[in-house]
Design an enzyme around this catalytic site. Structure first.
Site, PDB file in Angstrom:
ATOM      1  N   GLN B 109       0.842  -1.208   0.000  1.00 52.63           N
ATOM      2  CA  GLN B 109       0.000   0.000   0.000  1.00 52.63           C
ATOM      3  C   GLN B 109       0.872   1.251   0.000  1.00 52.63           C
ATOM      4  O   GLN B 109       0.640   2.212  -0.715  1.00 52.63           O
ATOM      5  CB  GLN B 109      -0.864   0.049   1.269  1.00 52.63           C
ATOM      6  N   TRP B 110       1.864   1.212   0.828  1.00 51.55           N
ATOM      7  CA  TRP B 110       2.755   2.365   1.074  1.00 51.55           C
ATOM      8  C   TRP B 110       3.444   2.818  -0.215  1.00 51.55           C
ATOM      9  O   TRP B 110       3.563   4.003  -0.495  1.00 51.55           O
ATOM     10  CB  TRP B 110       3.776   1.921   2.117  1.00 51.55           C
ATOM     11  N   ILE B 111       3.916   1.838  -0.979  1.00 53.81           N
ATOM     12  CA  ILE B 111       4.725   2.136  -2.171  1.00 53.81           C
ATOM     13  C   ILE B 111       3.913   2.866  -3.242  1.00 53.81           C
ATOM     14  O   ILE B 111       4.470   3.463  -4.161  1.00 53.81           O
ATOM     15  CB  ILE B 111       5.337   0.829  -2.738  1.00 53.81           C
ATOM     16  N   ARG B 114       4.038   7.644  -4.885  1.00 46.11           N
ATOM     17  CA  ARG B 114       5.183   7.651  -5.788  1.00 46.11           C
ATOM     18  C   ARG B 114       6.167   8.778  -5.544  1.00 46.11           C
ATOM     19  O   ARG B 114       7.317   8.696  -5.928  1.00 46.11           O
ATOM     20  CB  ARG B 114       4.669   7.746  -7.238  1.00 46.11           C
ATOM     21  N   SER B 122      16.691  -6.191  -0.274  1.00 48.06           N
ATOM     22  CA  SER B 122      16.466  -7.016  -1.457  1.00 48.06           C
ATOM     23  C   SER B 122      16.469  -8.503  -1.141  1.00 48.06           C
ATOM     24  O   SER B 122      17.466  -9.042  -0.665  1.00 48.06           O
ATOM     25  CB  SER B 122      17.546  -6.745  -2.502  1.00 48.06           C
ATOM     26  N   ARG B 124      16.331 -10.639  -3.428  1.00 47.32           N
ATOM     27  CA  ARG B 124      17.109 -11.311  -4.473  1.00 47.32           C
ATOM     28  C   ARG B 124      18.548 -11.455  -3.967  1.00 47.32           C
ATOM     29  O   ARG B 124      19.242 -12.395  -4.309  1.00 47.32           O
ATOM     30  CB  ARG B 124      17.186 -10.467  -5.761  1.00 47.32           C
ATOM     31  N   ARG B 195      11.887 -16.861  -2.726  1.00 42.21           N
ATOM     32  CA  ARG B 195      11.075 -15.870  -2.005  1.00 42.21           C
ATOM     33  C   ARG B 195       9.594 -15.891  -2.369  1.00 42.21           C
ATOM     34  O   ARG B 195       8.759 -15.399  -1.626  1.00 42.21           O
ATOM     35  CB  ARG B 195      11.629 -14.468  -2.256  1.00 42.21           C
ATOM     36  N   ASP B 211       9.425  14.540   1.023  1.00 41.06           N
ATOM     37  CA  ASP B 211       9.408  15.945   1.438  1.00 41.06           C
ATOM     38  C   ASP B 211       8.176  16.193   2.311  1.00 41.06           C
ATOM     39  O   ASP B 211       7.239  15.387   2.351  1.00 41.06           O
ATOM     40  CB  ASP B 211       9.505  16.899   0.246  1.00 41.06           C
ATOM     41  N   ARG B 222      -3.379   8.189   5.101  1.00 39.90           N
ATOM     42  CA  ARG B 222      -3.071   6.984   5.875  1.00 39.90           C
ATOM     43  C   ARG B 222      -3.278   7.147   7.380  1.00 39.90           C
ATOM     44  O   ARG B 222      -3.340   6.129   8.090  1.00 39.90           O
ATOM     45  CB  ARG B 222      -1.635   6.539   5.594  1.00 39.90           C
TER      46      ARG B 222
END
Lengths: 306, 306, 306, 306
Positions: B109-111, B114, B122, B124, B195, B211, B222
């Site tokens: 949700q957070w991401i 933008r 990561s 990976r 994963r 910012d 939120r």
């Protein structure tokens, strides 16, 4: 002169009382903080705040709990790796804020960089000062014949003089009429209207804040030799500031971006043939005449760092 | 517990040696810098850097040479004015950087915000720790019937217990199989593949920089009562940090954004009629039943600051 | 199979009635519009709208009143020039919109591209289908030893079988428990909570809209051989769509971006010495061992287009 | 006149040959496509492309396979819901592209909207036409005394005449000198330098592309009565285009954004007291004098839709 006594005094108050902080601090930035670097005839550039340092890039790349830094050589290696492989997000973790005074026609180029924050002095709200840019005689050049959007040879002194007379006279006249229109005892026109009479060499000023990744993108375009001289001088000063702020990042930036060159698929084929001992001509290279010359220029001389 | 001894020790090294700086400094932020605030069962939020303060907003709005601040009352007035009239650019001049540990389904949700910078741990490159979110029994609620995307009543204890058993068992099993697949002595599957077997309540972590303007936009969405509980608790903690960091801005934000309500064109007409003494019913209000109820709810009770 | 009969029927209604338009139209895009291309085992990618064509790039670069296009050769030349000199804004003038079905762990990589518009299927609002990604046996690889974030050799068939069994069993179990928790006759847990029990190989879907410049940025990173296979297959399909949509731009993209390679400042010096006939060794090249190998790899073989 | 015969002819070629398309098509937009709407004395605004319609908003909100639309009343309801609750992402799924001719001082305000794509006519590359904005006499106003950044009363005819004489004379003189400096037979100054002599009322032009969400954000600020007249007239024309393009969205936008007003936390308290029959004065309202007046203005008269 770019700054009045009052303005200098105001700036100096900010330089007086250091406060203790636990944030990452860069001594070489503290030295220059707030102090204006003069650019062009009336412009300036000064750093009014910064966030992070080379260590902050490393810290973010490692998502670490502490400073994230290890030995300097390891940090440098990681930063070079990130730069080489265009991992841009760790560089977004640093931020810098400038106060810039610049001619309007330069501001119009600069503002095209959208990934930044700007507060500009408002000519709806306030009256602009009578300050306009006049190029030094040695910077007044003819239209380039080879490059449709560049400069060619410097004009001879008399011609340059003539150009300066025109620029100065018109700017002065337009500004005088701006004042005439504004005069509350006279016409008293609204500021938002009167300003349309000003010429594009008038100075404006703004606060401009950008992250380190986008600053480097700006520098890659504007510190480049194809950029217009009047914006390039700002970019060059920012390049020096970059080196004071994040020396490891600045070194990697010069190695992998500013000093690097891209070879197209066809150029790579030409390169392979030449390295295999073959003599390649433009005609059988698959490159256009222009690309052929660009490639030779890259290979003939050391890549200038701008 | 959210942090290991090693992690706490690493954090503490950052809190040891204050450095002198000429930059704007906020003592109440220095006090909390780097220290983790625990959120949910294994998550945390900590401020790892900040840039600017209330004065920086004022300074940018005035494009001033010095601090830009005048008397506190004048600064507060300017900040209230900027907030009221949605002048967002001066608030973009401050920046804050968090280190956040959060469940994957919250991260998703957070991401969606933008206008921020992110470096995520990561999976990976590294192996995720065996840490997953289990709601407190009192936070396990039934599907809301009135709101298709919200929660209704809290589940009875036995049902909550059953849910927790399921969540824990599945997360443990999936993690154990993740380890089985990764085992270099066994299957040795690539991390980027293994994963995919993890559940969405696993914790991840990231550096998140934003910012002040975009932070408030995040909080407006939120910290709101309609936000999912598991992201709201992070937002509420950030709201407290906002008050420590930029108290004048935080106060204006509560007055003009969080505590404010928007009335549609039709609601305004209803309001005018009612203030003129007319009794208005939903039927002749021009409002849908839902809007009518929303309006009454706003007018009946003090606007909660979330 | 990725699509139900109902979904296919719904798609087909969109393909029924062509309307006349004065907008730029690309016949080869009309042919594929709405039709799903299957990707992975249950995923797909389909174009649901597009705006502009190669001519729109030219038109914007020339800020022309009409179509802006001249002879095809001139248009191609201009597009190659824009691509070579990284003039990105004309490419921002075209836009494409996809409907994509993709595993959650792929979606988490994809969403990091912020310069795009997204509407994702909401698991707060709706129930996710029982569809999860299982790699083909030939795509199940061991952790790479040379590359910390990549895959090495494909696993032997029995090991791959074992991995698939784990993945399938865990995903099925987690999904079954998801349904158990959701059951309105049973536990009736809120959807926003129950979803945390799902594994990262579950499929989600979204509408994703992006401009041509940012699409190429996405492709440069995700169609690259270093990208994870599961996102690369989507990128490769989009690369084909790019060629159908804007053939001149796609050709320039392959020549100057995908097929091009960057040489660092030090690599350029090595190149100059070699072209002058000197034999250069890694030891006296100034390059690290890794960079030396990268450079040799570029010069040894044709630059692969992905 | 804003357009030459040649330019009109060029435009007309685009309006000649409709092509069949399967994309969403809006007949009322097809009617106006490419045709210039005159704005100010030499400016214009024309739609050169569009993507999506009201149905595309609905389709994205539902992440549907087909058109996504149901009955018009249901679609309208969903769009109203999205607008009311500030769900902005579905509106990002439509896109529009304009070709605009506008004075430089208007362009400088306009460009501050960063979430858009722009290609501007380059005065480094080409010579600007001799066209500059002169306000109609009825639009020449005095500086407002109540609003530091606005206009007050219209100037008396003789004063307006005087202002126009100044504006015209200075713009003509500056342009003539621009030509003198450019003359390849004379001084031959580079275009990038000579342009600094031009005044801010000169016309420039650009292609400007924006998504529907950001277009409405632009309109909310620039179609507002506080916007400068010279940009507001462009916004008003775009408002008409919005209604032709996405009528359901435009209606919701007027109801919930343009015609809506926000009440601060303190204003809401005043409202509650007044509705409960209490007489509230500014002194005991907790509102500043200015806010008190703003609130009364909202409640006294119908909210103008700009």
């Amino acid at each position: 002169m770019a700054l009045t006594e009052d303005q200098r005094a105001e700036i100096m108050t900010q330089r007086h009382e250091p406060q203790p902080t636990l944030r990452p601090t860069v001594p070489s930035m503290e030295k220059i903080l707030y102090a204006p670097f003069e650019v062009l005839d009336h412009g300036f550039l000064r750093v009014v705040d910064y966030m992070g340092d080379d260590g902050a890039v490393v810290q973010a790349a490692r998502v670490s709990y502490g400073r994230g830094t290890k030995r300097v050589s390891e940090d440098a290696g990681l930063i070079r790796y990130l730069m080489r492989h265009r991992h841009s997000t760790p560089f977004e973790m640093c931020e810098i804020k400038f106060h810039v005074k610049l001619p309007l026609f330069v501001a119009r180029q600069w503002i095209r960089h959208r990934m930044a924050n700007v507060n500009e002095y408002s000519a709806r709200y306030s009256i602009l000062d009578r300050e306009f840019y006049l190029p030094a005689p040695g910077d007044i050049a003819a239209q380039s014949v080879s490059n449709r959007q560049g400069r060619g040879n410097v004009l001879p002194p008399e011609a340059a003089r003539e150009v300066l007379d025109i620029l100065e006279r018109d700017a002065m006249k337009c500004y005088a009429d701006y004042e005439t229109m504004l005069d509350p005892e006279g016409l008293g026109v609204a500021r938002e209207l009167a300003r349309m009479n000003l010429t594009l060499n008038m100075y404006t000023q703004w606060y401009w804040k950008v992250d380190l990744h986008n600053l480097m993108h700006f520098l890659a375009l504007r510190a480049d030799s194809h950029a217009q001289y009047e914006i390039r001088v700002y970019a060059q000063k920012m390049m020096e500031i970059l080196e004071a702020w994040v020396p490891l990042t600045a070194a990697a930036f010069k190695e992998y971006r500013l000093g690097a060159r891209s070879f197209s698929a066809t150029m790579l084929q030409v390169l392979r043939r030449r390295l295999a001992g073959e003599t390649v001509t433009q005609a059988d290279s698959g490159l256009s005449k222009r690309e052929w010359e660009e490639m030779n220029a890259i290979l003939a001389e050391p890549a200038a760092l701008n």
